[in-house]
Design a protein around this motif. Structure first.
Motif, mmCIF file in Angstrom:
data_model
loop_
_atom_site.group_PDB
_atom_site.id
_atom_site.type_symbol
_atom_site.label_atom_id
_atom_site.label_comp_id
_atom_site.label_asym_id
_atom_site.label_seq_id
_atom_site.Cartn_x
_atom_site.Cartn_y
_atom_site.Cartn_z
ATOM 1 N N GLY A 5 0.813 -1.203 0.000
ATOM 2 C CA GLY A 5 0.000 0.000 0.000
ATOM 3 C C GLY A 5 0.841 1.243 0.000
ATOM 4 O O GLY A 5 2.054 1.200 0.014
ATOM 5 N N GLY A 37 -2.670 4.367 -4.114
ATOM 6 C CA GLY A 37 -3.244 5.601 -3.615
ATOM 7 C C GLY A 37 -3.417 6.733 -4.603
ATOM 8 O O GLY A 37 -3.843 7.820 -4.228
ATOM 9 N N ASP A 73 -5.795 -0.487 1.700
ATOM 10 C CA ASP A 73 -7.171 -0.055 1.464
ATOM 11 C C ASP A 73 -8.000 -1.220 0.942
ATOM 12 O O ASP A 73 -7.483 -2.135 0.301
ATOM 13 C CB ASP A 73 -7.202 1.088 0.445
ATOM 14 N N ASP A 74 -9.311 -1.177 1.197
ATOM 15 C CA ASP A 74 -10.195 -2.227 0.703
ATOM 16 C C ASP A 74 -10.457 -2.036 -0.797
ATOM 17 O O ASP A 74 -10.164 -0.984 -1.369
ATOM 18 C CB ASP A 74 -11.503 -2.260 1.488
ATOM 19 N N THR A 77 -12.439 1.078 -1.963
ATOM 20 C CA THR A 77 -11.666 2.319 -1.898
ATOM 21 C C THR A 77 -10.735 2.419 -3.090
ATOM 22 O O THR A 77 -10.619 3.474 -3.722
ATOM 23 C CB THR A 77 -10.866 2.391 -0.580
ATOM 24 N N ARG A 81 -10.947 5.115 -6.646
ATOM 25 C CA ARG A 81 -9.919 6.019 -7.170
ATOM 26 C C ARG A 81 -9.877 6.020 -8.695
ATOM 27 O O ARG A 81 -9.162 6.814 -9.294
ATOM 28 C CB ARG A 81 -8.548 5.602 -6.642
#
Length: 97
Positions: A5, A37, A73-74, A77, A81
């Motif tokens: 992550g 992310g 993050d799941d 999520t 993005r």
């Protein structure tokens, strides 16, 4: 278990990225950036291919979980993005890369 992550990537800055084309490489590139992310726009002229790309990404994330490869993050999520569009100008608007 392996956890991957944005916190383990060593960088706090998050880029916004446009990926042109939603085929094998396009959806894979978008998936990797979203998992780390970044916000991603996938552009393709074919709406059906965009829908298929999101299905492939969802399936890939589930497969990775089954093999104990997890992200901070799941799935929802990560998928949140990713936006899809059929217009190049829209895909590239406000994107850094």
């Amino acid at each position: 278990m392996t956890t991957i992550g944005s916190k383990t990537s060593g960088s706090n800055s998050k880029a916004s990225i446009a990926v042109i084309g939603s085929g094998l490489m396009g959806h894979g590139i978008a998936q990797i950036f979203a998992c780390h992310g970044h916000s991603v726009s996938i552009m393709d002229k074919d709406v059906g291919r965009l829908e298929l790309a999101l299905e492939h990404i969802r399936s890939n994330l589930q497969t990775m979980q089954q093999h104990n490869i997890n992200f901070l993050d799941d799935d929802e999520t990560i998928l949140g993005r990713i936006e899809t569009c059929t217009d190049l100008a829209t895909a590239c608007k406000d994107k850094e890369f």
